[in-house]
Scaffold this motif. Structure first.
Motif, PDB file in Angstrom:
ATOM      1  N   VAL A   4       0.753  -1.187   0.067  1.00 57.39           N
ATOM      2  CA  VAL A   4       0.085   0.031  -0.039  1.00 57.39           C
ATOM      3  C   VAL A   4       0.779   1.016  -0.057  1.00 57.39           C
ATOM      4  O   VAL A   4       1.438   1.522   0.848  1.00 57.39           O
ATOM      5  N   PRO A   5       1.073   2.178  -1.176  1.00 59.70           N
ATOM      6  CA  PRO A   5       1.735   3.262  -1.048  1.00 59.70           C
ATOM      7  C   PRO A   5       0.929   4.343  -0.617  1.00 59.70           C
ATOM      8  O   PRO A   5       0.343   4.298   0.611  1.00 59.70           O
ATOM      9  N   GLN A  11      -9.266  -4.770   0.667  1.00 62.56           N
ATOM     10  CA  GLN A  11      -9.111  -6.041   0.763  1.00 62.56           C
ATOM     11  C   GLN A  11      -7.962  -6.751   1.489  1.00 62.56           C
ATOM     12  O   GLN A  11      -7.788  -7.665   2.209  1.00 62.56           O
ATOM     13  N   ALA A  12      -7.001  -5.678   1.597  1.00 65.70           N
ATOM     14  CA  ALA A  12      -5.884  -5.953   2.877  1.00 65.70           C
ATOM     15  C   ALA A  12      -6.199  -6.437   4.063  1.00 65.70           C
ATOM     16  O   ALA A  12      -6.025  -6.890   4.785  1.00 65.70           O
ATOM     17  N   GLY A  17      -5.307  -9.112   7.189  1.00 59.90           N
ATOM     18  CA  GLY A  17      -4.925  -8.194   8.057  1.00 59.90           C
ATOM     19  C   GLY A  17      -3.556  -7.885   8.383  1.00 59.90           C
ATOM     20  O   GLY A  17      -3.206  -6.691   9.457  1.00 59.90           O
ATOM     21  N   PHE A  18      -2.825  -7.964   7.433  1.00 58.65           N
ATOM     22  CA  PHE A  18      -1.315  -7.689   7.097  1.00 58.65           C
ATOM     23  C   PHE A  18      -1.104  -7.041   5.824  1.00 58.65           C
ATOM     24  O   PHE A  18      -1.711  -7.547   4.961  1.00 58.65           O
ATOM     25  N   PHE A  19      -0.352  -5.793   5.698  1.00 56.82           N
ATOM     26  CA  PHE A  19      -0.122  -5.374   4.699  1.00 56.82           C
ATOM     27  C   PHE A  19       1.259  -4.447   4.527  1.00 56.82           C
ATOM     28  O   PHE A  19       1.638  -4.244   5.765  1.00 56.82           O
ATOM     29  N   GLN A 219      10.559  -6.577   3.465  1.00 56.69           N
ATOM     30  CA  GLN A 219      10.781  -5.779   2.357  1.00 56.69           C
ATOM     31  C   GLN A 219      11.370  -4.362   2.670  1.00 56.69           C
ATOM     32  O   GLN A 219      10.921  -3.526   3.512  1.00 56.69           O
ATOM     33  N   LYS A 220      12.764  -4.220   2.116  1.00 52.15           N
ATOM     34  CA  LYS A 220      13.265  -3.042   2.733  1.00 52.15           C
ATOM     35  C   LYS A 220      12.627  -1.621   2.239  1.00 52.15           C
ATOM     36  O   LYS A 220      12.106  -1.654   1.194  1.00 52.15           O
ATOM     37  N   GLY A 221      12.497  -0.732   3.113  1.00 56.61           N
ATOM     38  CA  GLY A 221      11.891   0.397   3.257  1.00 56.61           C
ATOM     39  C   GLY A 221      10.514   0.399   3.332  1.00 56.61           C
ATOM     40  O   GLY A 221       9.700   1.535   3.177  1.00 56.61           O
ATOM     41  N   ALA A 222      10.002  -0.932   3.646  1.00 56.34           N
ATOM     42  CA  ALA A 222       8.459  -0.867   3.838  1.00 56.34           C
ATOM     43  C   ALA A 222       8.369  -1.224   5.313  1.00 56.34           C
ATOM     44  O   ALA A 222       8.954  -1.672   5.905  1.00 56.34           O
ATOM     45  N   PHE A 223       7.058  -0.574   5.836  1.00 57.97           N
ATOM     46  CA  PHE A 223       6.424  -1.178   7.261  1.00 57.97           C
ATOM     47  C   PHE A 223       5.601  -2.134   6.655  1.00 57.97           C
ATOM     48  O   PHE A 223       4.838  -2.264   5.837  1.00 57.97           O
ATOM     49  N   ILE A 224       5.560  -3.304   7.618  1.00 60.81           N
ATOM     50  CA  ILE A 224       4.478  -4.215   7.882  1.00 60.81           C
ATOM     51  C   ILE A 224       3.489  -3.701   8.523  1.00 60.81           C
ATOM     52  O   ILE A 224       4.008  -3.455   9.796  1.00 60.81           O
TER      53      ILE A 224
END
Length: 311
Positions: A4-5, A11-12, A17-19, A219-224
């Protein structure tokens, strides 16, 4: 798992419940600094870390095995150590009398120069990102975008940063050995930053038998981002808090969790857009601080046991 940017896919929340969230405004350079400072703390000798042991407000160091998240399957606690940092409230301030509020426990500047400043900056930045995610979730639930940002909800949130370190044990589910036992998070949302070591797993259907576990790729640079129990209650089960765990594979692993919970007095009850005559509220109302206090008590070692060990 969805990425998600600056937009949001409903749907996530309905599916896992994780994205992932990217383009969140926190630079990779600063994230690497936060991870480096986290590692510098966990590299300290145990006797030094134990002098910063968590207090009754859940601020400070949590040793390996301190937390037991899945007592039905674990023979010991989690094979991870951590460090809690909450909203800084000075001693003597009326707010410091509340659970989860008060002064933080900080390593000395001589021991870890710049450590406090780095963590305070990250706490502030993560709160900004969390509130933006909460805004998008509100819109997804047919609410005003600022719904969760009301004074009685996120006006004075219980926002907690937790540094985590898995020492490199190998988990064995048949023997009840886990990096972190299966659990759902307690509050509204969790932002999780990880290094590049695998270990996190989710179970989309926590009621399934047998449960099916799926790995979550770093994933580098992303928050889970994962949804917590309070959001499940608020949304009347439309958005479900997701069961997750960590299995050690023999590699050291570092992660940084940021838990955003509502204000202490917030009454968590079914949202107006999530109930109807055919779909009445499934959960009774609960006060945020009462719910959180009980969950922490259920999963953490009694502090008195450490006092006995130190005598």
């Amino acid at each position: 798992m969805l990425i998600v940017p600056c937009y949001f896919n409903l749907q996530a929340c309905l599916d896992s419940g994780f994205f992932y969230v990217v383009n969140h405004g926190i630079s990779q350079e600063f994230m690497e600094q936060v991870f480096a400072q986290s590692k510098s703390f966990f590299d300290l000798p145990l006797e030094v870390k134990m002098k910063l042991l968590r207090n009754e407000k859940h601020r400070g160091y949590t040793p390996i095995l301190d937390e037991l998240l899945d007592p039905e399957k674990q023979i010991n606690g989690d094979y991870k150590e951590g460090y809690y940092i909450g909203v800084e409230v000075p001693e003597g301030d009326v707010g410091s009398e509340k659970p989860f509020y008060g002064p933080n426990v900080w390593p000395s500047k001589d021991l870890l120069p710049g450590w406090r400043e780095t963590m305070e900056k990250y706490h502030s930045e993560a709160l900004r990102v969390s509130k933006e995610v909460a805004r998008i979730i509100a819109l997804a639930l047919d609410l005003d975008g600022d719904y969760f940002n009301k004074p009685e909800m996120l006006g004075e949130p219980i926002a907690t940063l937790r540094l985590l370190h898995y020492e490199g044990n190998v988990s064995d589910t048949e023997k009840g050995l886990y990096g972190a036992g299966a659990h759902t998070d307690y509050g509204l949302i969790t932002l999780l930053a990880t290094d590049d070591v695998w270990g996190l797993q989710i179970c989309k259907d926590k009621d399934a038998n047998p449960q099916i576990w799926e790995a979550v790729a770093p994933q580098k640079g992303a928050f889970i981002v994962n949804l917590g129990d309070m959001l499940e209650r608020w949304s009347n089960g439309i958005f479900r808090s997701t069961l997750h765990r960590v299995l050690g594979n023999g590699q050291e692993r570092y992660s940084i969790a940021y838990f955003m919970e509502p204000s202490h007095e917030c009454l968590v009850e079914c949202l107006p857009s999530c109930k109807s005559e055919k779909n009445p509220p499934k959960f009774p109302p609960v006060q945020c601080s009462t719910y959180l206090s009980q969950r922490y008590k259920d999963t953490h070692t009694d502090l008195s046991s450490y006092q006995k060990q130190m005598i």
